[in-house]
Write a protein that holds these residues in place. Structure first.
Motif, mmCIF file in Angstrom:
data_model
loop_
_atom_site.group_PDB
_atom_site.id
_atom_site.type_symbol
_atom_site.label_atom_id
_atom_site.label_comp_id
_atom_site.label_asym_id
_atom_site.label_seq_id
_atom_site.Cartn_x
_atom_site.Cartn_y
_atom_site.Cartn_z
ATOM 1 N N LEU A 13 0.832 -1.207 0.000
ATOM 2 C CA LEU A 13 0.000 0.000 0.000
ATOM 3 C C LEU A 13 0.867 1.258 0.000
ATOM 4 O O LEU A 13 0.582 2.222 -0.722
ATOM 5 C CB LEU A 13 -0.919 -0.011 1.219
ATOM 6 C CG LEU A 13 -1.991 1.060 1.284
ATOM 7 C CD1 LEU A 13 -2.907 0.968 0.085
ATOM 8 C CD2 LEU A 13 -2.785 0.930 2.572
ATOM 9 N N GLY A 14 1.939 1.238 0.765
ATOM 10 C CA GLY A 14 2.855 2.387 0.781
ATOM 11 C C GLY A 14 3.508 2.609 -0.576
ATOM 12 O O GLY A 14 3.636 3.743 -1.037
ATOM 13 N N SER A 15 3.876 1.516 -1.216
ATOM 14 C CA SER A 15 4.487 1.632 -2.540
ATOM 15 C C SER A 15 3.494 2.187 -3.563
ATOM 16 O O SER A 15 3.850 3.002 -4.410
ATOM 17 C CB SER A 15 4.992 0.263 -2.982
ATOM 18 O OG SER A 15 5.517 0.319 -4.279
ATOM 19 N N ALA A 16 2.247 1.742 -3.462
ATOM 20 C CA ALA A 16 1.220 2.238 -4.387
ATOM 21 C C ALA A 16 0.976 3.726 -4.180
ATOM 22 O O ALA A 16 0.842 4.490 -5.158
ATOM 23 C CB ALA A 16 -0.065 1.448 -4.194
ATOM 24 N N VAL A 17 0.934 4.163 -2.934
ATOM 25 C CA VAL A 17 0.703 5.587 -2.644
ATOM 26 C C VAL A 17 1.871 6.430 -3.138
ATOM 27 O O VAL A 17 1.682 7.474 -3.782
ATOM 28 C CB VAL A 17 0.456 5.794 -1.131
ATOM 29 C CG1 VAL A 17 0.497 7.272 -0.773
ATOM 30 C CG2 VAL A 17 -0.859 5.173 -0.721
ATOM 31 N N ILE A 18 3.084 5.981 -2.859
ATOM 32 C CA ILE A 18 4.265 6.730 -3.315
ATOM 33 C C ILE A 18 4.336 6.763 -4.840
ATOM 34 O O ILE A 18 4.647 7.794 -5.442
ATOM 35 C CB ILE A 18 5.546 6.127 -2.703
ATOM 36 C CG1 ILE A 18 5.573 6.406 -1.202
ATOM 37 C CG2 ILE A 18 6.794 6.702 -3.367
ATOM 38 C CD1 ILE A 18 6.706 5.740 -0.467
ATOM 39 N N GLY A 19 3.996 5.659 -5.487
ATOM 40 C CA GLY A 19 3.984 5.635 -6.951
ATOM 41 C C GLY A 19 2.959 6.592 -7.540
ATOM 42 O O GLY A 19 3.219 7.276 -8.524
ATOM 43 N N ALA A 20 1.771 6.639 -6.927
ATOM 44 C CA ALA A 20 0.737 7.559 -7.405
ATOM 45 C C ALA A 20 1.155 9.010 -7.220
ATOM 46 O O ALA A 20 0.943 9.851 -8.105
ATOM 47 C CB ALA A 20 -0.575 7.280 -6.677
#
Length: 57
Positions: free
Chosen positions: A9-16
């Protein structure tokens, strides 16, 4: 499964966030919203209604 949820989830947020910043940054860098200056240095007496006539017609 739970130990992968947090980093995923953290990776998805940072990617977005990085993707949105890249889109807005590139858009701001390439936008051109200024009008060009009009060159009015021509001879007004040699034109008819500011339309230059080339040759005799």
């Amino acid at each position: 499964m739970a130990k992968f949820l947090g980093p995923g989830l953290g990776s998805a947020v940072i990617g977005a966030v990085l993707g949105a910043a890249a889109v807005f940054g590139v858009t701001a860098a390439v936008q051109d919203n200024t009008r060009p200056d009009i060159d009015r240095s021509g001879n007004a007496d040699s034109s008819l209604l500011n339309q230059v006539e080339y040759g005799s017609r």
